[in-house]
Scaffold this motif. Structure first.
Motif, PDB file in Angstrom:
ATOM      1  N   LEU A  25      11.004 -52.537  -6.625  1.00  0.00           N
ATOM      2  CA  LEU A  25      10.698 -51.792  -5.397  1.00  0.00           C
ATOM      3  C   LEU A  25      11.315 -50.404  -5.452  1.00  0.00           C
ATOM      4  N   ASP A  26      12.511 -50.335  -5.995  1.00  0.00           N
ATOM      5  CA  ASP A  26      13.214 -49.064  -6.173  1.00  0.00           C
ATOM      6  C   ASP A  26      12.381 -48.109  -7.033  1.00  0.00           C
ATOM      7  N   ASP A  27      11.892 -48.658  -8.157  1.00  0.00           N
ATOM      8  CA  ASP A  27      11.067 -47.847  -9.065  1.00  0.00           C
ATOM      9  C   ASP A  27       9.792 -47.382  -8.363  1.00  0.00           C
ATOM     10  N   ARG A  28       9.220 -48.287  -7.581  1.00  0.00           N
ATOM     11  CA  ARG A  28       7.981 -47.945  -6.884  1.00  0.00           C
ATOM     12  C   ARG A  28       8.231 -46.814  -5.893  1.00  0.00           C
ATOM     13  N   ALA A  29       9.374 -46.893  -5.205  1.00  0.00           N
ATOM     14  CA  ALA A  29       9.709 -45.838  -4.243  1.00  0.00           C
ATOM     15  C   ALA A  29       9.935 -44.514  -4.955  1.00  0.00           C
ATOM     16  N   THR A  30      10.580 -44.581  -6.117  1.00  0.00           N
ATOM     17  CA  THR A  30      10.835 -43.348  -6.886  1.00  0.00           C
ATOM     18  C   THR A  30       9.518 -42.689  -7.317  1.00  0.00           C
ATOM     19  N   ILE A  31       8.600 -43.515  -7.826  1.00  0.00           N
ATOM     20  CA  ILE A  31       7.296 -42.982  -8.243  1.00  0.00           C
ATOM     21  C   ILE A  31       6.570 -42.358  -7.047  1.00  0.00           C
ATOM     22  N   ALA A  32       6.649 -43.053  -5.907  1.00  0.00           N
ATOM     23  CA  ALA A  32       5.979 -42.543  -4.705  1.00  0.00           C
ATOM     24  C   ALA A  32       6.603 -41.229  -4.256  1.00  0.00           C
ATOM     25  N   ARG A  33       7.944 -41.128  -4.387  1.00  0.00           N
ATOM     26  CA  ARG A  33       8.616 -39.879  -4.000  1.00  0.00           C
ATOM     27  C   ARG A  33       8.212 -38.732  -4.927  1.00  0.00           C
ATOM     28  N   GLN A  34       8.088 -39.057  -6.224  1.00  0.00           N
ATOM     29  CA  GLN A  34       7.651 -38.024  -7.189  1.00  0.00           C
ATOM     30  C   GLN A  34       6.231 -37.558  -6.865  1.00  0.00           C
ATOM     31  N   ARG A  35       5.396 -38.568  -6.537  1.00  0.00           N
ATOM     32  CA  ARG A  35       4.010 -38.239  -6.199  1.00  0.00           C
ATOM     33  C   ARG A  35       3.983 -37.362  -4.931  1.00  0.00           C
ATOM     34  N   LEU A  36       4.846 -37.671  -3.990  1.00  0.00           N
ATOM     35  CA  LEU A  36       4.902 -36.905  -2.738  1.00  0.00           C
ATOM     36  C   LEU A  36       5.256 -35.445  -3.011  1.00  0.00           C
ATOM     37  N   LYS A  37       6.225 -35.266  -3.912  1.00  0.00           N
ATOM     38  CA  LYS A  37       6.629 -33.906  -4.285  1.00  0.00           C
ATOM     39  C   LYS A  37       5.439 -33.134  -4.864  1.00  0.00           C
ATOM     40  N   LYS A  38       4.720 -33.855  -5.736  1.00  0.00           N
ATOM     41  CA  LYS A  38       3.572 -33.237  -6.404  1.00  0.00           C
ATOM     42  C   LYS A  38       2.500 -32.887  -5.370  1.00  0.00           C
ATOM     43  N   VAL A  39       2.248 -33.787  -4.463  1.00  0.00           N
ATOM     44  CA  VAL A  39       1.245 -33.557  -3.424  1.00  0.00           C
ATOM     45  C   VAL A  39       1.666 -32.365  -2.570  1.00  0.00           C
ATOM     46  N   ASP A  40       2.967 -32.311  -2.271  1.00  0.00           N
ATOM     47  CA  ASP A  40       3.478 -31.173  -1.485  1.00  0.00           C
ATOM     48  C   ASP A  40       3.170 -29.849  -2.182  1.00  0.00           C
ATOM     49  N   SER A  41       3.475 -29.791  -3.473  1.00  0.00           N
ATOM     50  CA  SER A  41       3.280 -28.514  -4.176  1.00  0.00           C
ATOM     51  C   SER A  41       1.792 -28.218  -4.369  1.00  0.00           C
ATOM     52  N   GLU A  42       0.984 -29.263  -4.584  1.00  0.00           N
ATOM     53  CA  GLU A  42      -0.459 -29.032  -4.714  1.00  0.00           C
ATOM     54  C   GLU A  42      -1.044 -28.553  -3.402  1.00  0.00           C
ATOM     55  N   ALA A  43      -0.510 -29.104  -2.300  1.00  0.00           N
ATOM     56  CA  ALA A  43      -0.996 -28.686  -0.978  1.00  0.00           C
ATOM     57  C   ALA A  43      -0.652 -27.222  -0.730  1.00  0.00           C
ATOM     58  N   MET A  44       0.565 -26.833  -1.174  1.00  0.00           N
ATOM     59  CA  MET A  44       0.983 -25.429  -1.023  1.00  0.00           C
ATOM     60  C   MET A  44       0.017 -24.520  -1.767  1.00  0.00           C
ATOM     61  N   ALA A  45      -0.380 -24.978  -2.960  1.00  0.00           N
ATOM     62  CA  ALA A  45      -1.218 -24.157  -3.820  1.00  0.00           C
ATOM     63  C   ALA A  45      -2.654 -24.046  -3.297  1.00  0.00           C
ATOM     64  N   SER A  46      -3.075 -24.986  -2.478  1.00  0.00           N
ATOM     65  CA  SER A  46      -4.475 -24.952  -2.030  1.00  0.00           C
ATOM     66  C   SER A  46      -4.539 -24.776  -0.516  1.00  0.00           C
ATOM     67  N   ARG A  47      -3.743 -23.855  -0.038  1.00  0.00           N
ATOM     68  CA  ARG A  47      -3.638 -23.663   1.406  1.00  0.00           C
ATOM     69  C   ARG A  47      -4.975 -23.255   2.059  1.00  0.00           C
ATOM     70  N   ALA A  48      -5.841 -22.639   1.278  1.00  0.00           N
ATOM     71  CA  ALA A  48      -7.076 -22.117   1.849  1.00  0.00           C
ATOM     72  C   ALA A  48      -8.113 -23.222   2.103  1.00  0.00           C
ATOM     73  N   ASP A  49      -8.042 -24.231   1.273  1.00  0.00           N
ATOM     74  CA  ASP A  49      -9.095 -25.277   1.340  1.00  0.00           C
ATOM     75  C   ASP A  49      -8.747 -26.331   2.394  1.00  0.00           C
ATOM     76  N   GLN A  50      -9.411 -26.240   3.530  1.00  0.00           N
ATOM     77  CA  GLN A  50      -9.069 -27.121   4.656  1.00  0.00           C
ATOM     78  C   GLN A  50      -9.338 -28.597   4.346  1.00  0.00           C
ATOM     79  N   ALA A  51     -10.463 -28.831   3.693  1.00  0.00           N
ATOM     80  CA  ALA A  51     -10.828 -30.231   3.389  1.00  0.00           C
ATOM     81  C   ALA A  51      -9.790 -30.853   2.463  1.00  0.00           C
ATOM     82  N   LEU A  52      -9.407 -30.046   1.468  1.00  0.00           N
ATOM     83  CA  LEU A  52      -8.405 -30.507   0.501  1.00  0.00           C
ATOM     84  C   LEU A  52      -7.066 -30.748   1.202  1.00  0.00           C
TER      85      LEU A  52
END
Ligand code: ZN
Length: 234
Positions: free
Chosen positions: A63-90
């Motif tokens: 479960l710990d590992d799963r949470a870590t992977i999810a946290r890493q994914r969250l970080k990535k999603v955060d930065s991808e969201a920052m990069a695509s600020r213009a695309d509302q659907a995205l």
């Protein structure tokens, strides 16, 4: 018949003790078996608790590992969201994923903590069970050591009594009477004979019919107490 009864009385003196020795020789190994089974049960319980704790610890690590992977994914999603600020659907899609990830992380962490609490409880129980097993193991070892000595003493006593019995057997007791005596000895736990006190059986204290008393005093055959089956003598 009087001489048969005398021979039986002489045997009875030895057989009383021999019976006790034989009971002891049977009892000790049975007690050992019973104690061993109880000890094995304790040991098995302790091992079971250890194993349950181990399994839950592995699960909590997963479960710990799963949470870590999810946290890493969250970080990535955060930065991808920052990069695509213009695309509302995205952005909406990222937002949705982010919420899902956060919910997942929360739930996973909570489940992991719950498991760790269970692991704690199980490990404490395992430690207690192991301590109890160790204490019982020590008691059992001591019992075994004593048992070896007691068995040796009982076997020596048995040989001695059997030798004495053999000496007393040399008086030509009829086989059927000896068989009857042996049968009563076994069912009446080492006391095959009973002395009549007036009309009362000295072993079970029940009154015996007068004709039986007469037969006993006449001594023409072996007479058994109608209540306890013991062979009567006067
Ligand atoms: Zn009786």
């Amino acid at each position: 018949m009087h001489s048969v009864l005398q021979s039986l009385q002489s045997l009875q003196e030895v057989d009383r003790d021999l019976f006790k020795v034989l009971v002891e020789l049977k009892r000790l190994p049975e007690e050992e078996k019973r104690r061993k089974a109880a000890l094995d049960k304790l040991l098995a319980r302790a091992a079971e608790l250890r194993n349950e704790a181990k399994v839950l610890r592995v699960k909590s690590k997963e479960l710990d590992d799963r949470a870590t992977i999810a946290r890493q994914r969250l970080k990535k999603v955060d930065s991808e969201a920052m990069a695509s600020r213009a695309d509302q659907a995205l952005l909406a899609a990222y937002d949705h994923e982010r919420r899902t990830l956060k919910r997942d992380i929360g739930a996973t962490e909570e489940e992991g903590l719950g498991l760790l609490e269970q692991v704690d409880v199980l490990e404490k129980q395992a430690v207690e069970a192991e301590a109890k097993s160790a204490a019982e193991q020590a008691i059992f070892s001591e019992f075994q050591q004593n048992m070896v000595k007691e068995l040796a003493a009982a076997n020596a006593r048995r040989s001695e009594l059997e030798a004495r019995r053999k000496e007393r057997m040399g008086e030509g007791l009829p086989a059927d009477m000896l068989a009857l005596y042996a049968r009563v000895l076994s069912t009446r736990e080492g006391e095959a004979l009973a002395q009549l006190d007036g009309r009362t059986c000295g072993a079970c204290f029940m009154e015996v019919p007068t004709n039986m008393v007469v037969r006993v005093s006449r001594g023409a055959d072996l007479v058994q107490c109608p209540s306890c089956d013991r062979i009567l003598y006067i």
